[in-house]
Design an enzyme around this catalytic site. Sequence first.
Site, PDB file in Angstrom:
ATOM      1  CG  ASP A  11      -2.059  -1.370   0.962  1.00  0.00           C
ATOM      2  OD1 ASP A  11      -1.720  -2.309   0.405  1.00  0.00           O
ATOM      3  OD2 ASP A  11      -2.480  -1.105   2.402  1.00  0.00           O
ATOM      4  CG  ASP A 130     -12.607  -4.832  -2.666  1.00  0.00           C
ATOM      5  OD1 ASP A 130     -11.600  -5.588  -3.501  1.00  0.00           O
ATOM      6  OD2 ASP A 130     -12.154  -3.491  -2.186  1.00  0.00           O
TER       7      ASP A 130
END
Lengths: 251, 194
Positions: A11, A130
């Site tokens: 990230d 997701d």
Amino acid sequence: MLAKRIIAALDIREGRVVKGIKFQNIRDAGDPVELAKRYEEEGIDEIVFLDITASYEKRRILFDLVKRIAEEIYVPFTVGGGIKSVEEIREIIKSGADKVFLNTAAVDNPELVRETAEVVGSANLVIAIDAKWNGKFWEVYTHGGRKARGMDAVEWAKEVEKLGAGEILLTSMDTDGTQEGFDIPLTKAIVEAVDIPVIASGGAGSPEHFYGAFKIGASAALAASIFHYGKYTVRELKEYLAGRGVNVRLE
Amino acid sequence: MREIAIVDLGIGNLANVRKALGGVITNDPYEIDRAEKIVLPGVGNFGAVMERLEPLRGVILDTINEGKPFLGICLGMQLLFEESEESPGSRGLGVFEGKVVRFRGVRTPHIGWNQVFPSKECPLFEGIKEGAYFYFVHSYYVNPRDEEVVAAKTDYESMVFTSAVCKDNVFGVQFHPEKSSKNGLRLLKNFRRL
């Protein structure tokens, strides 16, 4: 034979790695390039960079980072997070990323998937999905998991394949962060619904979990914490998988 | 004198190819002509890239005929052949006889790390293990008319295709050595040392 892939995720915010990573002998643990190099040495097959920089104005930082990564890293890498336009996608690929991934923007505007596939080619386009079980079906979420969309993830996967997606990066919000294993029923449902490769993500905590995902047909499995916190090295993981008969790149 | 000219067709980022090989990224025929070795990387559509390459056809064929080492990567290898199913009517460099064809009956594109098995002596693979993994991304593969030029093969699902060619000073690889970590770097180093 084509190898099953192990993918590490990083990230990134404003060009820096967000979560602290406990590698030894790393000069700057916040530098994505240093970490990516380390992963490459350990035998990672691919790296996914998720940009969580909130501000669009700071996009330039990401493009510069992609250029640096491209110059230093000799394994394929994928970049995504907040991408909304074909122009950005073009810029990221031109900067040296091998693939881009789309998530929210693909749900908001499925035409973008088709357009992107035409511009950069299906092989370079990953659609991230997701999903979370809602009691009836696996529901698609966007905006980093904050917004339920009422769509069935299995149907959405089939649709993005038709639109030209080259791969699906499937994250289960039910297992993500638990380190108790990938979401096998969800992954299996998607693998059986599409012909394109599916990357399992969310929940990896041990080498057995990777084995479980590959056994039901995932082409690749992605993890972050398991590597970041030094619980297992990529090499240890691959040695375990090879020992159980999984075809992995081990050299 | 520049050692290696990496031919720039304006597609993709060649920074790590240059980093691994040294040399210069160029599309200047003069610079290509005076280089010692030529690398033709390639991503994209056969016909579209061939169109961009057309002005350099003469100088590239000259350097090959002079015996300078030449390496085609991915599409750059396919361009060495006569034609491709991807772009009917488009004429390749024709250094090798044969056609580029699309995968049939297997998952396409072929993406990921796959094994390369050399089928003859080729200096590119020196020090690289048989069955070593390289990174592939492609939907088409070459079908050389002359089996002699085949340097390596790769198994994919139910089929086997040519993953490298090699004849005298001309080399081609279907995979991306610049994305294949240590094996890829070794292969590029082998080319640099020719």
